[in-house]
Write an enzyme that holds these catalytic residues in place. Structure first.
Site, PDB file in Angstrom:
ATOM      1  N   LYS A  86       4.959  12.115  12.494  1.00 25.93           N
ATOM      2  CA  LYS A  86       5.104  10.664  12.564  1.00 25.93           C
ATOM      3  C   LYS A  86       4.501  10.228  13.887  1.00 25.93           C
ATOM      4  O   LYS A  86       5.065  10.473  14.947  1.00 25.93           O
ATOM      5  CB  LYS A  86       6.576  10.255  12.479  1.00 25.93           C
ATOM      6  CG  LYS A  86       6.778   8.750  12.522  1.00 25.93           C
ATOM      7  CD  LYS A  86       8.235   8.400  12.383  1.00 25.93           C
ATOM      8  CE  LYS A  86       8.507   6.930  12.183  1.00 25.93           C
ATOM      9  NZ  LYS A  86       7.629   5.980  12.782  1.00 25.93           N
ATOM     10  N   ARG A 106       0.334   0.923  12.360  1.00 25.18           N
ATOM     11  CA  ARG A 106      -0.111   1.129  10.986  1.00 25.18           C
ATOM     12  C   ARG A 106      -1.357   0.320  10.726  1.00 25.18           C
ATOM     13  O   ARG A 106      -1.440  -0.846  11.107  1.00 25.18           O
ATOM     14  CB  ARG A 106       1.015   0.634  10.068  1.00 25.18           C
ATOM     15  CG  ARG A 106       0.831   0.912   8.587  1.00 25.18           C
ATOM     16  CD  ARG A 106       1.555   2.157   8.240  1.00 25.18           C
ATOM     17  NE  ARG A 106       1.605   2.454   6.826  1.00 25.18           N
ATOM     18  CZ  ARG A 106       2.720   2.517   6.128  1.00 25.18           C
ATOM     19  NH1 ARG A 106       3.881   2.203   6.688  1.00 25.18           N
ATOM     20  NH2 ARG A 106       2.700   2.883   4.859  1.00 25.18           N
ATOM     21  N   LYS A 141      11.974   8.912   7.384  1.00 24.59           N
ATOM     22  CA  LYS A 141      11.471   9.197   8.733  1.00 24.59           C
ATOM     23  C   LYS A 141      12.569   9.927   9.485  1.00 24.59           C
ATOM     24  O   LYS A 141      13.760   9.653   9.284  1.00 24.59           O
ATOM     25  CB  LYS A 141      11.062   7.920   9.464  1.00 24.59           C
ATOM     26  CG  LYS A 141      12.137   6.891   9.586  1.00 24.59           C
ATOM     27  CD  LYS A 141      11.595   5.610  10.197  1.00 24.59           C
ATOM     28  CE  LYS A 141      12.516   4.452   9.821  1.00 24.59           C
ATOM     29  NZ  LYS A 141      11.969   3.157   9.974  1.00 24.59           N
TER      30      LYS A 141
HETATM   31  P1  AMP Z   1       8.961   2.504   9.006  1.00 21.62           P
HETATM   32  O1  AMP Z   1       7.817   1.557   9.079  1.00 21.62           O
HETATM   33  O2  AMP Z   1      10.131   2.043   9.801  1.00 21.62           O
HETATM   34  O3  AMP Z   1       9.284   2.904   7.623  1.00 21.62           O
HETATM   35  O4  AMP Z   1       8.492   3.810   9.799  1.00 21.62           O
HETATM   36  C1  AMP Z   1       7.366   4.419   9.393  1.00 21.62           C
HETATM   37  C2  AMP Z   1       6.199   4.020  10.260  1.00 21.62           C
HETATM   38  O5  AMP Z   1       5.730   5.175  10.903  1.00 21.62           O
HETATM   39  C3  AMP Z   1       5.044   3.526   9.446  1.00 21.62           C
HETATM   40  O6  AMP Z   1       5.089   2.138   9.252  1.00 21.62           O
HETATM   41  C4  AMP Z   1       3.840   3.961  10.234  1.00 21.62           C
HETATM   42  O7  AMP Z   1       3.428   2.920  11.086  1.00 21.62           O
HETATM   43  C5  AMP Z   1       4.335   5.095  11.088  1.00 21.62           C
HETATM   44  N1  AMP Z   1       3.787   6.408  10.752  1.00 21.62           N
HETATM   45  C6  AMP Z   1       3.360   7.312  11.651  1.00 21.62           C
HETATM   46  N2  AMP Z   1       2.938   8.429  11.066  1.00 21.62           N
HETATM   47  C7  AMP Z   1       3.105   8.256   9.734  1.00 21.62           C
HETATM   48  C8  AMP Z   1       2.863   9.073   8.593  1.00 21.62           C
HETATM   49  N3  AMP Z   1       2.378  10.302   8.703  1.00 21.62           N
HETATM   50  N4  AMP Z   1       3.162   8.537   7.376  1.00 21.62           N
HETATM   51  C9  AMP Z   1       3.672   7.298   7.252  1.00 21.62           C
HETATM   52  N5  AMP Z   1       3.922   6.495   8.292  1.00 21.62           N
HETATM   53  C10 AMP Z   1       3.650   6.961   9.529  1.00 21.62           C
END
Ligand code: AMP
Length: 527
Positions: free
Chosen positions: A220, A225, A388
């Site tokens: 992560k 994003r 996550k």
């Molecule tokens: P959330 O947005 O709170 O669901 O947390 C996930 C966020 O982590 C995503 O919106 C992405 O910006 C970030 N992210 C970082 N690495 C990844 C990954 N490998 N896959 C999906 N999201 C990721």
């Protein structure tokens, strides 16, 4: 349709608190449109001068709007009634006025328009010019009104809204082509769709169970994003909130053009700002890149970006969102030849997962994502298909004031202003949160804070600083907004610390060193 009908509808919607009544009135309004009125009529209903997918903006400064609100009334009596189309045409002309002398040109057009509006129409016109109708009609209700007015399934309307990201377009399809039209709506290149989201988990066992044994763990990355759309040489990039960031990210555009295969695609990714040592910069530095419009080249040298791709939603004319994660990843590998991919590991073993998590943290990243191998890509969805995992840090704060809640939280003091000890007997604010408490705890906290009340301005209640809470956060940022100079990003209450007194909360000096410590695993920009 006359603008006075729209204004009456707005007053009616503003008055009624009932959801159902709002939907019924909005649906009746939608039904009266002629086909060419739908797009701007729906945009106005959602408080926007233009539909979301229309890039034009009015670009009128606040002082011109103040001036316009003072224009004396009385000019409209002899002229013909103002129609929705008149408003849309005027907005178009105002947006298009540009170049030298355009400020005056815009104001004259604005004045002409405002003068034509009679007294009930004027406040509504001005609210539209401010991009805010304040009639309590959020997008969800407009979607229901579209379904009702067109006799379509709400699900089909929602699905089309996800793909088109513009309710004006959805309404145009629903009202002219009904369910059949809606069912044909699919992902479109250069129309960004909401990103799929994840749920927080601290426990690999929960994840393995939810994902049927094995899961795909990916690093992560702590960045931002992006959704990259490409067709031939044309590349456009959107942020998580669907604002376009193409011109701020030239090196990502270049990668999409040069290094990735496929005539057309939509990819989901995280971009991370990195230091010369290859370690990630804090989030804030990255945001500076995103906001950058001028001197992008210099910024690109100072804050280089690294791309980590993790999903492919569309390839060579075909949507992939209903395919499984495994199938989409295979296509992503084919497009990239294995370059720019998020690091990942497929496992059902807790020990292996823990090791991978430590690797991600040691490299300065936030933690891991866990994705179900058979999951489709669900735009805008937050659920157990994606988890996550990130270790949270906590500080102890005292609650110094609280805002009244609204909606489901009405009646509670539910948004808590958090502070740390400033070192000289006072408290310094570091953020706000409404996250972490159960309904029962909200009720009890409200009673407790009421007993400590010092002032109440009908929105915020300041209290004697006595209640101590443990607060988890993801990052400490520098913040000009708070007198402490710091803000906790993603603050949430993890425990009410009745065992601690306000004298024992985290100090500003502690917080500063926690902030500094973030740079041990992250590169700091030399300033
Ligand atoms: P959330 O947005 O709170 O669901 O947390 C996930 C966020 O982590 C995503 O919106 C992405 O910006 C970030 N992210 C970082 N690495 C990844 C990954 N490998 N896959 C999906 N999201 C990721």
């Amino acid at each position: 349709m006359n603008f006075s009908d729209f204004a009456s509808l707005c007053y009616e919607l503003e008055k009624t608190p009932s959801r159902l009544a709002k939907i019924a009135s909005a649906a009746a309004y939608l039904k009266r449109f002629k086909p060419d009125e739908i797009c701007y009529g729906v945009a106005f209903l959602s408080g926007r001068p233009f539909p979301i997918s229309d890039p034009r903006t009015l670009d009128i400064g606040p002082s011109a709007l103040i001036e316009a609100s003072k224009i004396p009334e009385g000019g409209n009596s002899s002229s013909t009634p103002l129609t929705l189309k008149d408003i849309a045409d005027s907005f178009g002309k105002i947006a298009e006025a540009s170049g030298k002398g355009s400020r005056l040109g815009k104001y004259n057009l604005l004045k002409e328009l405002v003068e034509r509006a009679d007294s009930p129409e004027r406040p509504i016109l001005l609210r539209l010019l401010h991009n805010e109708l304040r009639i309590g009609l959020h997008d969800g209700l407009i979607q229901e009104a579209i379904a009702r007015a067109s006799g379509s399934d709400l699900k089909a309307v929602r699905r089309a809204a996800l793909f088109l990201s513009d309710l004006a377009e959805v309404a145009a399809i629903a009202l002219t082509a009904g369910m059949t039209g809606l069912q044909q709506v699919d992902i479109k290149l250069f129309v960004p769709l909401l990103p799929m989201l994840s749920e927080l988990s601290q426990d690999f066992n929960e994840i393995f169970t939810a994902h049927g044994g094995n899961t795909a763990l990916e690093f992560k990355y702590d960045g931002a994003r992006v959704q990259i759309h490409k067709e031939g040489d044309r590349v456009r990039i959107w942020s998580r909130r669907l604002s376009e960031v193409t011109s701020s990210l030239p090196e990502i555009v270049e990668i999409a053009r040069r290094d990735l295969q496929g005539d057309s695609f939509i990819l989901d990714a995280e971009v991370v700002a990195v230091g010369k040592d290859g370690r990630p910069f804090p989030f804030q530095e990255l945001m500076r890149r995103f906001r950058r419009i001028h001197e992008v080249e210099t910024a690109a040298n100072e804050i280089p970006l690294v791309l980590h791709l993790f999903d492919c939603l569309f390839l060579n004319g075909t949507s992939l969102i209903d395919e499984t994660y495994t199938q989409r990843w295979a296509k992503l590998e084919a497009i990239t030849g294995g370059k720019y991919l998020a690091l990942r590991k497929i496992t059902g073993d807790k020990g292996a997962a823990e090791v991978f998590l430590q690797e991600a943290l040691a490299a300065g990243h936030e933690g891991l994502m866990a994705k179900a191998l058979d999951s489709p890509y669900m735009p805008g969805n937050r659920g157990k298909l994606w988890f996550k995992i990130k270790p949270a840090e906590t500080v102890d704060c005292v609650i110094v004031s609280a805002d009244r809640g609204s909606g489901r939280r009405r009646g509670w003091l539910s948004n808590y202003h958090l502070a740390v000890a400033d070192g000289s007997g006072g408290f310094a604010p570091v953020g706000k949160t409404f996250k972490g408490l159960t309904d029962k705890e909200f009720t009890e906290m409200t009673t407790r804070l009421r007993e400590l009340e010092l002032t109440d301005d009908a929105y915020t209640v300041t209290v004697r600083p006595e209640v101590v809470v443990e607060v988890a956060y993801n990052e400490i940022q520098r913040s000009p907004q708070y007198s402490s100079g710091f803000a906790l990003r993603f603050a949430r209450i993890t425990r009410i610390r009745d065992d601690k007194s306000p004298e024992q909360v985290t100090t500003l000096a502690n917080l500063r060193s926690l902030y500094e410590r973030q740079f041990v695993s992250k590169s700091r920009r030399e300033s």
